[in-house]
Design a protein around this motif. Sequence first.
Motif, PDB file in Angstrom:
ATOM      1  N   ASP A 281       7.016   7.113   0.893  1.00 34.64           N
ATOM      2  CA  ASP A 281       8.031   6.879   1.783  1.00 34.64           C
ATOM      3  C   ASP A 281       7.403   5.996   3.038  1.00 34.64           C
ATOM      4  O   ASP A 281       6.453   6.261   3.418  1.00 34.64           O
ATOM      5  CB  ASP A 281       8.653   7.994   2.624  1.00 34.64           C
ATOM      6  CG  ASP A 281       9.178   7.719   3.880  1.00 34.64           C
ATOM      7  OD1 ASP A 281      10.054   6.865   3.797  1.00 34.64           O
ATOM      8  OD2 ASP A 281       8.833   8.576   4.935  1.00 34.64           O
ATOM      9  N   PRO A 282       7.974   4.911   3.027  1.00 32.08           N
ATOM     10  CA  PRO A 282       7.140   3.912   4.091  1.00 32.08           C
ATOM     11  C   PRO A 282       7.056   4.055   5.474  1.00 32.08           C
ATOM     12  O   PRO A 282       6.207   3.723   6.427  1.00 32.08           O
ATOM     13  CB  PRO A 282       8.060   2.521   3.933  1.00 32.08           C
ATOM     14  CG  PRO A 282       9.523   3.094   3.608  1.00 32.08           C
ATOM     15  CD  PRO A 282       9.265   4.331   2.680  1.00 32.08           C
ATOM     16  N   THR A 283       7.642   5.339   6.019  1.00 36.56           N
ATOM     17  CA  THR A 283       7.631   5.422   7.355  1.00 36.56           C
ATOM     18  C   THR A 283       6.383   6.620   7.717  1.00 36.56           C
ATOM     19  O   THR A 283       6.161   6.570   8.901  1.00 36.56           O
ATOM     20  CB  THR A 283       8.966   6.235   7.736  1.00 36.56           C
ATOM     21  OG1 THR A 283       9.066   7.467   7.187  1.00 36.56           O
ATOM     22  CG2 THR A 283       9.943   5.360   7.634  1.00 36.56           C
ATOM     23  N   TRP A 284       5.825   7.078   6.567  1.00 32.36           N
ATOM     24  CA  TRP A 284       4.688   7.722   6.919  1.00 32.36           C
ATOM     25  C   TRP A 284       3.463   6.892   7.494  1.00 32.36           C
ATOM     26  O   TRP A 284       3.007   5.906   6.784  1.00 32.36           O
ATOM     27  CB  TRP A 284       4.258   8.521   5.767  1.00 32.36           C
ATOM     28  CG  TRP A 284       5.105   9.626   5.243  1.00 32.36           C
ATOM     29  CD1 TRP A 284       5.733   9.751   4.333  1.00 32.36           C
ATOM     30  CD2 TRP A 284       5.102  10.981   5.743  1.00 32.36           C
ATOM     31  NE1 TRP A 284       6.509  10.928   4.131  1.00 32.36           N
ATOM     32  CE2 TRP A 284       5.922  11.763   5.165  1.00 32.36           C
ATOM     33  CE3 TRP A 284       4.375  11.686   6.770  1.00 32.36           C
ATOM     34  CZ2 TRP A 284       6.393  13.051   5.265  1.00 32.36           C
ATOM     35  CZ3 TRP A 284       4.689  12.856   7.064  1.00 32.36           C
ATOM     36  CH2 TRP A 284       5.427  13.602   6.477  1.00 32.36           C
ATOM     37  N   SER A 285       2.855   7.604   8.519  1.00 32.03           N
ATOM     38  CA  SER A 285       1.500   7.073   8.955  1.00 32.03           C
ATOM     39  C   SER A 285       0.566   7.352   7.851  1.00 32.03           C
ATOM     40  O   SER A 285       0.153   8.395   7.329  1.00 32.03           O
ATOM     41  CB  SER A 285       1.150   7.696  10.160  1.00 32.03           C
ATOM     42  OG  SER A 285      -0.144   7.214  10.569  1.00 32.03           O
ATOM     43  N   PRO A 286      -0.154   6.409   7.247  1.00 34.12           N
ATOM     44  CA  PRO A 286      -1.064   6.707   6.219  1.00 34.12           C
ATOM     45  C   PRO A 286      -2.348   7.713   6.588  1.00 34.12           C
ATOM     46  O   PRO A 286      -3.057   7.317   7.573  1.00 34.12           O
ATOM     47  CB  PRO A 286      -1.812   5.220   5.856  1.00 34.12           C
ATOM     48  CG  PRO A 286      -0.807   4.092   6.126  1.00 34.12           C
ATOM     49  CD  PRO A 286      -0.193   4.892   7.332  1.00 34.12           C
ATOM     50  N   PRO A 287      -2.522   8.625   5.761  1.00 37.72           N
ATOM     51  CA  PRO A 287      -3.538   9.715   6.051  1.00 37.72           C
ATOM     52  C   PRO A 287      -5.094   8.764   6.083  1.00 37.72           C
ATOM     53  O   PRO A 287      -5.260   7.769   5.567  1.00 37.72           O
ATOM     54  CB  PRO A 287      -3.420  10.771   4.959  1.00 37.72           C
ATOM     55  CG  PRO A 287      -1.982  10.639   4.665  1.00 37.72           C
ATOM     56  CD  PRO A 287      -1.931   9.259   4.670  1.00 37.72           C
ATOM     57  N   GLU A 288      -6.120   9.661   6.887  1.00 34.69           N
ATOM     58  CA  GLU A 288      -7.360   9.042   7.063  1.00 34.69           C
ATOM     59  C   GLU A 288      -7.666   8.835   5.398  1.00 34.69           C
ATOM     60  O   GLU A 288      -7.653   9.605   4.245  1.00 34.69           O
ATOM     61  CB  GLU A 288      -8.153   9.941   7.568  1.00 34.69           C
ATOM     62  CG  GLU A 288      -9.524   9.585   7.760  1.00 34.69           C
ATOM     63  CD  GLU A 288     -10.392  10.499   8.565  1.00 34.69           C
ATOM     64  OE1 GLU A 288     -11.598  10.019   8.767  1.00 34.69           O
ATOM     65  OE2 GLU A 288     -10.048  11.349   9.087  1.00 34.69           O
ATOM     66  N   GLY A 289      -8.380   7.853   5.317  1.00 38.72           N
ATOM     67  CA  GLY A 289      -9.139   7.412   3.873  1.00 38.72           C
ATOM     68  C   GLY A 289      -7.939   6.642   2.809  1.00 38.72           C
ATOM     69  O   GLY A 289      -8.350   6.544   1.856  1.00 38.72           O
ATOM     70  N   THR A 290      -6.894   6.515   3.537  1.00 42.97           N
ATOM     71  CA  THR A 290      -5.477   5.627   2.481  1.00 42.97           C
ATOM     72  C   THR A 290      -5.137   4.521   3.294  1.00 42.97           C
ATOM     73  O   THR A 290      -4.995   4.462   4.541  1.00 42.97           O
ATOM     74  CB  THR A 290      -4.609   6.767   2.237  1.00 42.97           C
ATOM     75  OG1 THR A 290      -3.856   7.292   3.185  1.00 42.97           O
ATOM     76  CG2 THR A 290      -5.333   8.203   1.608  1.00 42.97           C
ATOM     77  N   VAL A 291      -4.269   3.758   2.428  1.00 39.26           N
ATOM     78  CA  VAL A 291      -3.402   2.667   2.892  1.00 39.26           C
ATOM     79  C   VAL A 291      -2.207   2.926   2.411  1.00 39.26           C
ATOM     80  O   VAL A 291      -2.204   3.247   1.178  1.00 39.26           O
ATOM     81  CB  VAL A 291      -4.190   1.282   2.952  1.00 39.26           C
ATOM     82  CG1 VAL A 291      -5.453   1.438   3.845  1.00 39.26           C
ATOM     83  CG2 VAL A 291      -4.340   1.046   1.553  1.00 39.26           C
ATOM     84  N   ALA A 292      -1.164   2.455   2.879  1.00 43.99           N
ATOM     85  CA  ALA A 292       0.044   2.324   2.054  1.00 43.99           C
ATOM     86  C   ALA A 292       0.497   0.908   2.424  1.00 43.99           C
ATOM     87  O   ALA A 292       0.628   0.222   3.613  1.00 43.99           O
ATOM     88  CB  ALA A 292       1.149   3.146   2.892  1.00 43.99           C
ATOM     89  N   ARG A 293       0.995   0.362   1.346  1.00 38.53           N
ATOM     90  CA  ARG A 293       1.486  -1.341   1.460  1.00 38.53           C
ATOM     91  C   ARG A 293       2.705  -1.290   0.405  1.00 38.53           C
ATOM     92  O   ARG A 293       3.017  -0.534  -0.206  1.00 38.53           O
ATOM     93  CB  ARG A 293       0.300  -1.931   0.244  1.00 38.53           C
ATOM     94  CG  ARG A 293      -1.128  -1.961   0.996  1.00 38.53           C
ATOM     95  CD  ARG A 293      -1.119  -2.837   2.267  1.00 38.53           C
ATOM     96  NE  ARG A 293      -2.477  -2.910   3.001  1.00 38.53           N
ATOM     97  CZ  ARG A 293      -2.860  -2.244   4.003  1.00 38.53           C
ATOM     98  NH1 ARG A 293      -1.911  -1.515   4.597  1.00 38.53           N
ATOM     99  NH2 ARG A 293      -4.207  -2.067   4.457  1.00 38.53           N
ATOM    100  N   PRO A 294       3.477  -2.392   0.902  1.00 39.77           N
ATOM    101  CA  PRO A 294       4.633  -2.570   0.244  1.00 39.77           C
ATOM    102  C   PRO A 294       4.327  -3.276  -1.101  1.00 39.77           C
ATOM    103  O   PRO A 294       3.222  -3.970  -1.293  1.00 39.77           O
ATOM    104  CB  PRO A 294       5.305  -3.712   1.424  1.00 39.77           C
ATOM    105  CG  PRO A 294       4.248  -4.347   1.960  1.00 39.77           C
ATOM    106  CD  PRO A 294       3.267  -3.014   2.000  1.00 39.77           C
ATOM    107  N   LEU A 295       5.266  -3.145  -2.161  1.00 41.44           N
ATOM    108  CA  LEU A 295       5.141  -3.740  -3.354  1.00 41.44           C
ATOM    109  C   LEU A 295       5.883  -5.208  -3.255  1.00 41.44           C
ATOM    110  O   LEU A 295       7.178  -5.202  -3.025  1.00 41.44           O
ATOM    111  CB  LEU A 295       5.995  -2.668  -4.397  1.00 41.44           C
ATOM    112  CG  LEU A 295       4.990  -1.406  -4.774  1.00 41.44           C
ATOM    113  CD1 LEU A 295       5.963  -0.334  -5.268  1.00 41.44           C
ATOM    114  CD2 LEU A 295       3.906  -1.776  -5.488  1.00 41.44           C
ATOM    115  N   ARG A 296       5.379  -6.156  -3.974  1.00 44.90           N
ATOM    116  CA  ARG A 296       5.985  -7.384  -4.013  1.00 44.90           C
ATOM    117  C   ARG A 296       7.311  -7.450  -4.455  1.00 44.90           C
ATOM    118  O   ARG A 296       7.381  -6.937  -5.860  1.00 44.90           O
ATOM    119  CB  ARG A 296       5.041  -8.273  -4.766  1.00 44.90           C
ATOM    120  CG  ARG A 296       5.531  -9.982  -4.642  1.00 44.90           C
ATOM    121  CD  ARG A 296       4.253 -10.689  -5.186  1.00 44.90           C
ATOM    122  NE  ARG A 296       3.366 -11.069  -4.166  1.00 44.90           N
ATOM    123  CZ  ARG A 296       2.215 -10.586  -4.295  1.00 44.90           C
ATOM    124  NH1 ARG A 296       1.739 -10.202  -5.357  1.00 44.90           N
ATOM    125  NH2 ARG A 296       1.152 -10.905  -3.444  1.00 44.90           N
ATOM    126  N   GLY A 297       8.167  -7.943  -4.230  1.00 43.05           N
ATOM    127  CA  GLY A 297       9.509  -8.021  -4.735  1.00 43.05           C
ATOM    128  C   GLY A 297      10.250  -6.837  -4.628  1.00 43.05           C
ATOM    129  O   GLY A 297      11.568  -6.738  -5.285  1.00 43.05           O
TER     130      GLY A 297
END
Length: 318
Positions: free
Chosen positions: A246-262
């Motif tokens: 879910d994009p609204t989560w703040s990424p936990p320590e040690g991770t990143v959350a990125r959108p997928l192209r398209g």
Amino acid sequence: MELDLRHLRMICAIAETGSVTRAAARLGLSQPALTNQLHRVEEIAGGALFVRSHAGVRPTPLGRQVIARARIVLSEIDALFGDLHGPSGTAHVVRLGCVHLACVGSVVERVGEALPGHQISLRIEPSAVLLADALAQGHLDVALVGMIEGFDVTLIAPVVSRTLIPRYPIFVALSAGHRLAERAEIDLADLRDESWISPPGADDGSLAALRAACRAAGYEPDIRYEAPSGAGRSLVAAGHGVRLVDPTWSPPEGTVARPLRGEPQAARLVVAWRRDHVSVENAQAVYRGLAAAFRDHVDDNPAFRRWWDAHPETHPFE
């Protein structure tokens, strides 16, 4: 030709699904029939309501105005018949279900503020199918249900629903040390060699949607891990796998959350309730509370904040 409710529902369905094809399937129409109706509505409106893009169809400025007004009309129609047939009293305890989103941290408070004098019980469930079943069985009064694009979950009367967020993208979570972690967005094709953590609630179409998207990108995903929503975070942080989030989560320590192209993966949120358990007035109050709870967490992920600001047509109407 005169506009009627089916035309308004058609316009909203196209906006919510982001696709003429998917809207036609939802409404039980052929694509040519829906396209013809859309052209006639656009003639009455005086211009194009949607434009095609690489991600599907998107509302034009005129389209956003028409969609907003259509939602008002449809909401009032639903309220009219709810007032005629719904319960007149109010319950002291509202049994609320919710998909596993960042906003669960604010749901009890925000819905409680919207329904003063009521107690709020909460069941957090990753599966939209199980939430829909709990509503149908009368175990829940109202639920915030997530539906993967292209995989709608059936809601059985007397359950009714109202769209909260018509469409939002699904992000991918990676280890902060991943070779792609510094990119602003990730191409799904670049994840062909990764091990995947299966999405929670796979019975609602999330796993099938992941497989379909990866196949469209040219490969079969290696679904190696089964883990509840929270348990997958440590696997991602350790670099053992990637997962959809879910994009609204703040990424936990040690991770990143990125959108997928398209935006190959997307979902929508609907507020569903039992008309025989929840009055129209209380359903509207719960909707306002859930909208506020969702907005509370838009800033948790800056990448989603940018997407949110660029897509005002997806914001909840109150």
